[in-house]
Write a protein that holds these residues in place. Structure first.
Motif, short mmCIF file in Angstrom:
data_model
loop_
_atom_site.label_atom_id
_atom_site.label_comp_id
_atom_site.label_asym_id
_atom_site.label_seq_id
_atom_site.Cartn_x
_atom_site.Cartn_y
_atom_site.Cartn_z
N GLY A 103 0.79 -1.23 0.00
CA GLY A 103 0.00 0.00 0.00
C GLY A 103 0.82 1.27 0.00
O GLY A 103 0.28 2.35 -0.28
N THR A 104 2.09 1.22 0.36
CA THR A 104 2.96 2.40 0.36
C THR A 104 4.19 2.09 -0.47
O THR A 104 4.48 0.93 -0.76
CB THR A 104 3.37 2.78 1.79
OG1 THR A 104 4.02 1.66 2.40
CG2 THR A 104 2.15 3.15 2.63
N PRO A 105 4.94 3.13 -0.89
CA PRO A 105 6.09 2.89 -1.77
C PRO A 105 7.05 1.84 -1.21
O PRO A 105 7.39 1.85 -0.03
CB PRO A 105 6.76 4.27 -1.83
CG PRO A 105 5.64 5.23 -1.61
CD PRO A 105 4.72 4.56 -0.63
N TYR A 106 7.46 0.93 -2.07
CA TYR A 106 8.37 -0.13 -1.65
C TYR A 106 9.20 -0.62 -2.83
O TYR A 106 8.81 -0.46 -3.99
CB TYR A 106 7.60 -1.31 -1.04
CG TYR A 106 6.86 -2.17 -2.05
CD1 TYR A 106 7.40 -3.39 -2.48
CD2 TYR A 106 5.62 -1.78 -2.57
CE1 TYR A 106 6.72 -4.19 -3.40
CE2 TYR A 106 4.94 -2.58 -3.48
CZ TYR A 106 5.50 -3.77 -3.90
OH TYR A 106 4.83 -4.56 -4.82
N SER A 107 10.35 -1.18 -2.50
CA SER A 107 11.20 -1.84 -3.48
C SER A 107 11.54 -3.23 -2.95
O SER A 107 11.27 -3.55 -1.79
CB SER A 107 12.49 -1.04 -3.71
OG SER A 107 12.21 0.23 -4.26
N MET A 108 12.12 -4.04 -3.81
CA MET A 108 12.54 -5.39 -3.41
C MET A 108 14.01 -5.60 -3.75
O MET A 108 14.47 -5.18 -4.81
CB MET A 108 11.71 -6.46 -4.12
CG MET A 108 10.27 -6.54 -3.71
SD MET A 108 9.49 -7.96 -4.53
CE MET A 108 7.79 -7.75 -4.01
#
Length: 275
Positions: A103-108
């Motif tokens: 739901g919020t900005p994320y990277s992997m």
């Protein structure tokens, strides 16, 4: 590709994750170990290498003050030692997607075996119509479509399995191997991860519309050509970064690698997010 950490406090063979070493890390449910909250900052989901545990990556919080680390803890190791291991990619991916908050900005970020898991999790998120990561960073693993030529090893007896993993990738300390109980635990989750890897079959799909950065060690047996082959798996141009060191280059040059990782995570525009 698959290996345990040299540091015995990284969660291997322990009944609980050492939280203080991760900068006030906290276990969230069973699947995530999080570093300190970073209100307004990007989140980074980290997928460990084969045989790895989440605590090593949770500790990165100390050198990534503007990024909230969410390290994925697989069953059968670290704080989940008593749980059954998973041995198929589809069941692992389904379980991770079921607990992942997008739901919020994320990277992997995924290293080695973890790079493959992060890639397949991203593909499953797209199939489910979920928000995709702002950036996918894969490390020390050839493109998923690359045929494997090494013979399978997940069926080998414990001693032979561990010896072959050490031969391929290093990283196993003599202290770990001198403890029979600990060695048996390590063999258990190495075997599980290698079974996932060796029974994995890549299925062609449209390339991912996600920015992709590929990290690698200049002295790793996985060379730049194998890393560049990730290009076919995304729609945009990939970025390739090679660092001095072997398969575990990020342990040898931690500050340099994490500075580069922070730059990748912070510079990705939230507008790039697309399902």
């Amino acid at each position: 590709m698959a290996q345990t950490a040299n540091n015995p406090s990284d969660g291997h063979g322990q009944n609980a994750v050492p939280l203080t070493g991760a900068g006030h890390a906290r276990t969230t449910g069973r699947w995530l170990i999080r570093g300190p909250a970073r209100p307004g900052g990007p989140r980074l989901f980290c997928f460990p290498h084969g045989g790895g545990a989440a605590a090593e990556f949770a500790r990165w919080s100390r050198l990534l003050p503007h990024v909230e680390i969410n390290a994925v803890q697989l069953p059968g190791r670290g704080s989940r030692l008593a749980e059954p291991v998973l041995t198929r990619m589809d069941e692992l991916v389904a379980a991770v997607v079921g607990v992942l908050s997008t739901g919020t900005p994320y990277s992997m970020f995924g290293h080695s075996f973890g790079a493959l898991v992060a890639y397949e999790v991203t593909r499953e998120l797209r199939r489910a119509g979920r928000v995709l990561p702002d950036h996918l960073i894969v490390s020390g693993f050839p493109a998923p479509s690359t045929p494997r030529h090494e013979p399978p090893i997940h069926h080998l007896p414990d001693d032979e399995l561990i010896a072959e993993v050490a031969r391929r990738h290093g990283g196993l300390s003599g202290e770990i191997l001198a403890d029979p109980g600990r060695k048996a635990r390590i063999a258990r989750y190495l075997r599980a991860d290698y079974q996932i890897l060796e029974t994995y079959a890549w299925r062609a799909e449209d390339p991912l519309p996600v920015p992709l950065t590929v990290f690698g060690g200049s002295d790793d047996t996985i060379g730049a050509e194998a890393l560049r082959a990730w290009q076919r798996h995304v729609t945009g141009e990939i970025t390739l970064r090679c660092f001095p060191g072997d398969h575990f280059y990020f342990r040898q040059h931690k500050a340099t690698v994490l500075n580069a990782l922070a730059g990748v995570v912070r510079t990705t525009a939230p507008a790039d997010r697309a399902a």
